[in-house]
Design an enzyme around this catalytic site. Structure first.
Site, PDB file in Angstrom:
ATOM      1  N   LYS A  49      -0.941  -6.007   6.452  1.00  0.00           N
ATOM      2  CA  LYS A  49      -0.645  -4.600   6.752  1.00  0.00           C
ATOM      3  C   LYS A  49      -1.914  -3.752   6.665  1.00  0.00           C
ATOM      4  O   LYS A  49      -2.134  -2.857   7.474  1.00  0.00           O
ATOM      5  CB  LYS A  49       0.433  -4.066   5.788  1.00  0.00           C
ATOM      6  CG  LYS A  49       1.813  -4.651   6.082  1.00  0.00           C
ATOM      7  CD  LYS A  49       2.847  -4.359   5.008  1.00  0.00           C
ATOM      8  CE  LYS A  49       4.142  -5.121   5.316  1.00  0.00           C
ATOM      9  NZ  LYS A  49       5.193  -4.955   4.288  1.00  0.00           N
ATOM     10  N   GLN A  93       5.729  -2.820  -1.520  1.00  0.00           N
ATOM     11  CA  GLN A  93       6.068  -4.175  -1.067  1.00  0.00           C
ATOM     12  C   GLN A  93       7.155  -4.793  -1.949  1.00  0.00           C
ATOM     13  O   GLN A  93       7.072  -4.752  -3.175  1.00  0.00           O
ATOM     14  CB  GLN A  93       4.808  -5.052  -1.078  1.00  0.00           C
ATOM     15  CG  GLN A  93       4.989  -6.435  -0.476  1.00  0.00           C
ATOM     16  CD  GLN A  93       5.302  -6.424   1.008  1.00  0.00           C
ATOM     17  OE1 GLN A  93       4.883  -5.541   1.754  1.00  0.00           O
ATOM     18  NE2 GLN A  93       6.063  -7.406   1.458  1.00  0.00           N
ATOM     19  N   ASP A 116       9.136   2.656   5.598  1.00  0.00           N
ATOM     20  CA  ASP A 116       9.936   1.423   5.645  1.00  0.00           C
ATOM     21  C   ASP A 116      11.403   1.706   5.993  1.00  0.00           C
ATOM     22  O   ASP A 116      12.159   0.787   6.282  1.00  0.00           O
ATOM     23  CB  ASP A 116       9.904   0.727   4.271  1.00  0.00           C
ATOM     24  CG  ASP A 116       8.986  -0.475   4.234  1.00  0.00           C
ATOM     25  OD1 ASP A 116       8.815  -1.130   5.283  1.00  0.00           O
ATOM     26  OD2 ASP A 116       8.452  -0.779   3.149  1.00  0.00           O
TER      27      ASP A 116
END
Ligand code: GUN
Length: 278
Positions: A49, A93, A116
């Site tokens: 990422k 994450q 997200d």
């Protein structure tokens, strides 16, 4: 032989478009990437990422916290990032260490920085089709289908897996495109009889070699969201690629299919977040 849905190539195009827009409009875009603990798979995802950010001209700010970080410490970091003008998106994450409550952490993220789309509000907005941020993996799958001009309206779509991150929002996005959608899971009876109905089959199970060709209709589109390791430690999806690609009309490879698309949507969401905030 199935045509390949090439997520690597399509994601490169999307990232190039993002880079061009950021350069043309002279934007300063920042993504906070938070990782707690030392899960090796998470480390790889986070590094990927960060590399995507560099390719797009987005500044990534990594916060690598030790395994023993408390929930309160993590929440305090997110509150600081919520208030930081240089941070447009916040990604924490998953998975978290067991002592940290996922909901408590995700709900702390500002709705304007929830790139997200994991907050309950974002999930609800996806249900209603009125979202600021698309869920990265399902939206990446939709982009792959769109780029290949695969018709969705009226098609039988079967999603295997009912996770909040992939299965449920995937079904919702397909429904928004007027598909007839079925969600299968571990308690589904006679799974092959259901998956064989699918014109578009999406597998998000997380088990290597789960989908065999006898579960797939002739000429189906097969999308593999799985990210597994086989017995030799090699990255593989849920689908038995060699045999299923003989039967399908389109298929996503692993790696190089859905994975890079997930990250491309994350970059898109980060740019959208910047625009929402300014
Ligand atoms: N873990 C696995 N996939 C994801 C993702 O898309 N976002 C985050 N934050 N964690 C993940």
């Amino acid at each position: 032989m199935a045509k390949i849905l090439d997520g690597k190539a399509l994601s490169a195009e999307i990232k190039q478009q993002i880079k061009t827009e950021i350069e043309q409009d002279n934007l300063k875009v920042g993504l906070a990437v938070v990782i707690v603990g030392a899960d090796p798979a998470s480390r790889v995802y986070v590094d990927n990422k960060k590399r995507d950010c560099t390719e797009c001209g987005i500044t990534s700010h990594e916060f690598a916290l030790p395994e023993e970080t408390t929930q309160q410490e993590l929440i305090e970091l997110i509150e600081k990032l919520n208030a930081d003008e240089n941070i447009n998106g916040i990604l924490v994450q998953q998975p978290f260490p067991k002592h940290i409550n996922v909901t408590a952490v995700n709900e702390t993220i500002s709705p304007l920085k929830d790139v997200d789309a994991f907050r309950f509000e974002s999930a609800g907005r996806i249900m209603a089709g009125k979202y600021s941020f698309l869920p990265c993996t399902p939206a990446g799958v939709m982009e792959l289908l769109r780029a290949a001009e695969i018709e969705i309206a009226g098609k039988e779509c079967v999603v295997i897996g009912r996770s909040d991150i992939v299965g449920k929002p995937m079904a919702m996005l397909l429904l928004h495109e007027n598909a007839t959608v079925t969600i299968c899971h571990s308690r589904t009876k006679d799974l092959p009889s259901v998956t064989k109905r699918a014109d578009i089959l999406v597998s998000a199970v997380g088990i290597a070699d789960f989908v065999s060709s006898d579960m797939v209709k002739e000429n189906a589109v097969v999308v593999d969201v799985g990210m597994n390791r086989n017995s030799e430690g090699k990255l593989c999806g849920d689908v038995k690629y060699a045999e299923v690609s003989e039967k399908a009309s389109y298929i996503t490879p692993v790696p190089g299919g859905v994975g890079p698309m997930t990250r491309a949507v994350l970059m898109k969401n980060t740019l959208s977040a910047k625009k929402l905030q300014s």
